[in-house]
Design a protein around this motif. Structure first.
Motif, PDB file in Angstrom:
ATOM      1  N   PHE A   1      17.601  26.962  26.196  1.00  0.00           N
ATOM      2  CA  PHE A   1      16.505  27.488  25.396  1.00  0.00           C
ATOM      3  C   PHE A   1      16.602  28.982  25.102  1.00  0.00           C
ATOM      4  O   PHE A   1      15.637  29.576  24.627  1.00  0.00           O
ATOM      5  CB  PHE A   1      15.171  27.195  26.089  1.00  0.00           C
ATOM      6  CG  PHE A   1      14.899  25.740  26.273  1.00  0.00           C
ATOM      7  CD1 PHE A   1      14.802  24.910  25.176  1.00  0.00           C
ATOM      8  CD2 PHE A   1      14.766  25.188  27.539  1.00  0.00           C
ATOM      9  CE1 PHE A   1      14.559  23.558  25.328  1.00  0.00           C
ATOM     10  CE2 PHE A   1      14.527  23.836  27.708  1.00  0.00           C
ATOM     11  CZ  PHE A   1      14.419  23.015  26.592  1.00  0.00           C
ATOM     12  N   MET A   2      17.734  29.603  25.395  1.00  0.00           N
ATOM     13  CA  MET A   2      17.853  31.028  25.103  1.00  0.00           C
ATOM     14  C   MET A   2      18.153  31.239  23.615  1.00  0.00           C
ATOM     15  O   MET A   2      19.158  31.842  23.238  1.00  0.00           O
ATOM     16  CB  MET A   2      18.917  31.672  25.987  1.00  0.00           C
ATOM     17  CG  MET A   2      18.451  31.885  27.413  1.00  0.00           C
ATOM     18  SD  MET A   2      16.919  32.863  27.461  1.00  0.00           S
ATOM     19  CE  MET A   2      16.588  32.886  29.218  1.00  0.00           C
ATOM     20  N   ILE A   3      17.266  30.737  22.797  1.00  0.00           N
ATOM     21  CA  ILE A   3      17.427  30.788  21.348  1.00  0.00           C
ATOM     22  C   ILE A   3      17.240  32.187  20.773  1.00  0.00           C
ATOM     23  O   ILE A   3      17.874  32.543  19.779  1.00  0.00           O
ATOM     24  CB  ILE A   3      16.457  29.772  20.704  1.00  0.00           C
ATOM     25  CG1 ILE A   3      16.874  28.349  21.131  1.00  0.00           C
ATOM     26  CG2 ILE A   3      16.409  29.897  19.195  1.00  0.00           C
ATOM     27  CD1 ILE A   3      15.875  27.289  20.792  1.00  0.00           C
ATOM     28  N   PRO A   4      16.394  33.063  21.369  1.00  0.00           N
ATOM     29  CA  PRO A   4      16.202  34.403  20.790  1.00  0.00           C
ATOM     30  C   PRO A   4      17.408  35.324  20.933  1.00  0.00           C
ATOM     31  O   PRO A   4      17.426  36.388  20.320  1.00  0.00           O
ATOM     32  CB  PRO A   4      15.014  34.969  21.589  1.00  0.00           C
ATOM     33  CG  PRO A   4      14.389  33.801  22.283  1.00  0.00           C
ATOM     34  CD  PRO A   4      15.481  32.826  22.497  1.00  0.00           C
ATOM     35  N   VAL A   5      18.390  34.963  21.749  1.00  0.00           N
ATOM     36  CA  VAL A   5      19.498  35.880  22.020  1.00  0.00           C
ATOM     37  C   VAL A   5      20.782  35.394  21.351  1.00  0.00           C
ATOM     38  O   VAL A   5      21.058  34.202  21.286  1.00  0.00           O
ATOM     39  CB  VAL A   5      19.728  36.047  23.536  1.00  0.00           C
ATOM     40  CG1 VAL A   5      18.494  36.647  24.193  1.00  0.00           C
ATOM     41  CG2 VAL A   5      20.066  34.725  24.194  1.00  0.00           C
TER      42      VAL A   5
ATOM     43  N   SER B   1      14.021  12.771  16.546  1.00  0.00           N
ATOM     44  CA  SER B   1      15.221  13.226  17.267  1.00  0.00           C
ATOM     45  C   SER B   1      16.527  12.698  16.676  1.00  0.00           C
ATOM     46  O   SER B   1      17.556  13.379  16.730  1.00  0.00           O
ATOM     47  CB  SER B   1      15.138  12.824  18.739  1.00  0.00           C
ATOM     48  OG  SER B   1      15.090  11.406  18.862  1.00  0.00           O
ATOM     49  N   ASN B   2      16.498  11.497  16.126  1.00  0.00           N
ATOM     50  CA  ASN B   2      17.738  10.920  15.618  1.00  0.00           C
ATOM     51  C   ASN B   2      18.326  11.702  14.448  1.00  0.00           C
ATOM     52  O   ASN B   2      19.527  11.628  14.175  1.00  0.00           O
ATOM     53  CB  ASN B   2      17.512   9.465  15.189  1.00  0.00           C
ATOM     54  CG  ASN B   2      17.245   8.568  16.379  1.00  0.00           C
ATOM     55  OD1 ASN B   2      17.671   8.858  17.489  1.00  0.00           O
ATOM     56  ND2 ASN B   2      16.517   7.496  16.152  1.00  0.00           N
TER      57      ASN B   2
ATOM     58  N   LEU C   1      22.940  29.696  15.325  1.00  0.00           N
ATOM     59  CA  LEU C   1      21.849  28.765  15.021  1.00  0.00           C
ATOM     60  C   LEU C   1      21.337  28.905  13.594  1.00  0.00           C
ATOM     61  O   LEU C   1      20.465  28.159  13.179  1.00  0.00           O
ATOM     62  CB  LEU C   1      20.694  28.981  16.008  1.00  0.00           C
ATOM     63  CG  LEU C   1      21.022  28.682  17.465  1.00  0.00           C
ATOM     64  CD1 LEU C   1      19.825  29.030  18.348  1.00  0.00           C
ATOM     65  CD2 LEU C   1      21.389  27.225  17.648  1.00  0.00           C
ATOM     66  N   ASN C   2      21.843  29.887  12.859  1.00  0.00           N
ATOM     67  CA  ASN C   2      21.442  30.071  11.460  1.00  0.00           C
ATOM     68  C   ASN C   2      19.921  30.158  11.313  1.00  0.00           C
ATOM     69  O   ASN C   2      19.312  29.482  10.483  1.00  0.00           O
ATOM     70  CB  ASN C   2      21.995  28.921  10.604  1.00  0.00           C
ATOM     71  CG  ASN C   2      21.896  29.221   9.113  1.00  0.00           C
ATOM     72  OD1 ASN C   2      21.932  30.380   8.712  1.00  0.00           O
ATOM     73  ND2 ASN C   2      21.756  28.189   8.306  1.00  0.00           N
TER      74      ASN C   2
ATOM     75  N   ASN D   1      12.253  22.937  14.516  1.00  0.00           N
ATOM     76  CA  ASN D   1      12.471  21.490  14.567  1.00  0.00           C
ATOM     77  C   ASN D   1      13.646  21.046  13.691  1.00  0.00           C
ATOM     78  O   ASN D   1      13.540  20.114  12.895  1.00  0.00           O
ATOM     79  CB  ASN D   1      11.202  20.749  14.133  1.00  0.00           C
ATOM     80  CG  ASN D   1      11.251  19.275  14.511  1.00  0.00           C
ATOM     81  OD1 ASN D   1      11.717  18.937  15.595  1.00  0.00           O
ATOM     82  ND2 ASN D   1      10.765  18.405  13.645  1.00  0.00           N
ATOM     83  N   ARG D   2      14.782  21.736  13.847  1.00  0.00           N
ATOM     84  CA  ARG D   2      15.943  21.340  13.061  1.00  0.00           C
ATOM     85  C   ARG D   2      17.238  21.332  13.858  1.00  0.00           C
ATOM     86  O   ARG D   2      18.312  21.146  13.289  1.00  0.00           O
ATOM     87  CB  ARG D   2      16.079  22.249  11.836  1.00  0.00           C
ATOM     88  CG  ARG D   2      16.303  23.714  12.118  1.00  0.00           C
ATOM     89  CD  ARG D   2      16.403  24.480  10.807  1.00  0.00           C
ATOM     90  NE  ARG D   2      16.761  25.861  10.974  1.00  0.00           N
ATOM     91  CZ  ARG D   2      16.128  26.876  10.417  1.00  0.00           C
ATOM     92  NH1 ARG D   2      15.080  26.632   9.652  1.00  0.00           N
ATOM     93  NH2 ARG D   2      16.522  28.120  10.596  1.00  0.00           N
ATOM     94  N   PHE D   3      17.162  21.525  15.163  1.00  0.00           N
ATOM     95  CA  PHE D   3      18.356  21.448  16.004  1.00  0.00           C
ATOM     96  C   PHE D   3      17.948  21.231  17.454  1.00  0.00           C
ATOM     97  O   PHE D   3      16.779  21.420  17.826  1.00  0.00           O
ATOM     98  CB  PHE D   3      19.197  22.731  15.896  1.00  0.00           C
ATOM     99  CG  PHE D   3      18.458  23.980  16.318  1.00  0.00           C
ATOM    100  CD1 PHE D   3      18.322  24.321  17.657  1.00  0.00           C
ATOM    101  CD2 PHE D   3      17.895  24.817  15.363  1.00  0.00           C
ATOM    102  CE1 PHE D   3      17.636  25.457  18.042  1.00  0.00           C
ATOM    103  CE2 PHE D   3      17.194  25.947  15.744  1.00  0.00           C
ATOM    104  CZ  PHE D   3      17.069  26.272  17.089  1.00  0.00           C
TER     105      PHE D   3
END
Length: 436
Positions: free
Chosen positions: A326-330, A226-227, A246-247, A313-315
């Motif tokens: 968590f609305m990452i798909p939109v 996490s760090n 979010l690239n 696992n990068r943000f």
């Protein structure tokens, strides 16, 4: 995370069961530790206070030999020897993802004062080890070991996690700081009762999608990484339009959509939004179309976002208040009337089309159309199949496509087909649709 993440779990689990069989023949374990070349270079720290060799060994100190600050190759060499020694069938681990390690300056659990004290200490640790494996943890012994000099909550829960990672959370400093910093989860834990209560509450949060991890192993892993992960915040315009960059590339989405651990409900929900005009819709409207409650669709979308965040696992995505988001798909969310409308990310849409998932969705819709046409001609359909094969779901989908109201009747198991058919008979005054 590597594709082989958590490959250590089945091996460690089998090893713990095999190790228990040596509780009364521990001299064989000492011989292995001090005579086998794979161990000798890694076990010179295992001795009594006066520097003489250990006269006994406990199971947690045994596990500590390959769960401390040594090179991965050395750990694998030890595990390879243990596989042979114990006759294990589990595949050797390819990774050690999420395993908290002991400090090299304190990598054993037994008291080392004198031979007598050491043997007594080892006996208690074996008793506790057996209780953990049995699923009936000795709470009094847990509390006693926590108070023992050199152990504490961190070391004892780390040891429990090694052998039963699905049941016990490691309370090392890294994990506790992670839970407090990321999710404001902080409870004072004084004894075994507090610890179990805390662990159960975390499992509930995982089930309810309140945190993105799905297991204690994932929490332990994310605490370690996490760090180094940057935090991305959702942007909210004055018109209350939610957006974030979010690239995530098309290839990233292909990897996520193809992942074997992605739930079918999550994938199907994304495809439902994809099928909407301009790939946008609200959970309310889409739910009404497919006969699915809006909260269920929202849960699947959140679950898909959690899964994407975990795989990439990068943000860490946060809202303006710093809470998990968590609305990452939109790519965009906004209110349209009373309902909140989501628009899928362009790269996700491209991935769906490249994988041909849109065609699969269209094919499913065509199948619904076939059922609907058949139902219009025959006036009824009987769907057969074993329990859990989707008959009820299919019936709901057909009804949803037809815009029909539905009602369900479940017959008692003793009520068979002939009873049902014989119950439909024409009345004496025969008229169309007159049945009793």
């Amino acid at each position: 995370m590597p594709a082989s993440k958590f490959s250590w779990i089945p091996f460690y689990r089998e090893l713990a069961e095999a190790l228990l069989k040596y509780r009364n023949t521990r001299e064989e374990l000492l011989t292995l530790i001090y005579k086998n070349p794979a161990f000798t270079l890694q076990t010179n720290y295992l001795h009594l206070q006066d520097g003489s060799p250990a006269v006994d060994i406990d199971p947690f100190s045994f596990f500590g030999i390959f769960n401390r600050g040594i090179k991965a190759d050395a750990r694998k060499t030890i595990l390879r020897e243990l596989k042979i020694f114990f006759g294990l069938t589990a595949t050797l681990p390819e990774d050690f993802t999420g395993i908290p390690l002991l400090n090299n300056q304190k990598s054993f659990y037994f008291l080392w004062n004198t031979p007598e004290i050491s043997k007594s200490s080892c006996e208690e640790l074996w008793e506790f080890f057996e209780s953990v494996l049995s699923g009936n943890v000795n709470a009094k012994l847990f509390d006693k070991l926590v108070e023992q000099k050199g152990i504490g909550f961190a070391m004892i829960t780390i040891a429990m996690f090694w052998i039963r990672p699905d049941d016990f959370l490691p309370l090392d400093k890294l994990t506790r700081n992670f839970l407090e910093k990321e999710y404001a989860i902080l409870e004072e834990i004084k004894n075994f009762s507090n610890y179990i209560s805390f662990s159960k509450s975390l499992k509930t949060k995982m089930r309810n999608n309140e945190i993105p991890q799905n297991s204690f192993a994932e929490i332990s892993h994310d605490a370690f990484t996490s760090n180094s992960l940057p935090t991305v915040y959702v942007l909210i315009s004055p018109e209350r339009v939610y957006s974030c960059d979010l690239n995530i590339s098309k290839d990233d989405w292909i990897k996520i959509l193809n992942h074997k651990e992605l739930g079918s409900g999550q994938r199907d929900t994304v495809l439902k939004f994809y099928s909407e005009p301009n790939h946008q819709g609200s959970c309310k409207k889409v739910g009404e179309k497919y006969g699915i409650h809006a909260s269920s669709l929202n849960g699947f979308m959140i679950g898909f976002g959690k899964f994407a965040q975990r795989i990439l696992n990068r943000f860490r995505l946060r809202d303006s208040s710093g809470n998990n988001y968590f609305m990452i798909p939109v790519k965009e969310g906004k209110y349209v009337g009373k309902h909140f409308q989501w628009t899928l990310r362009d790269e996700l849409v491209e991935a769906i089309e490249e994988l041909g998932l849109s065609q699969k969705e269209n094919k499913v819709m065509e199948n619904y159309s076939q059922y609907i046409e058949l139902l219009k001609r025959a006036k009824n359909l009987i769907l057969t199949g074993a329990p859990g094969t989707g008959k009820t779901y299919l019936a709901k989908q057909i009804a949803a496509e037809m815009g029909a109201e539905t009602a369900f009747v479940q017959f008692h198991p003793s009520f068979d087909y002939t009873d049902f058919i014989e119950g439909l008979r024409p009345t004496k005054k025969w008229r169309r649709k007159h049945f009793i």
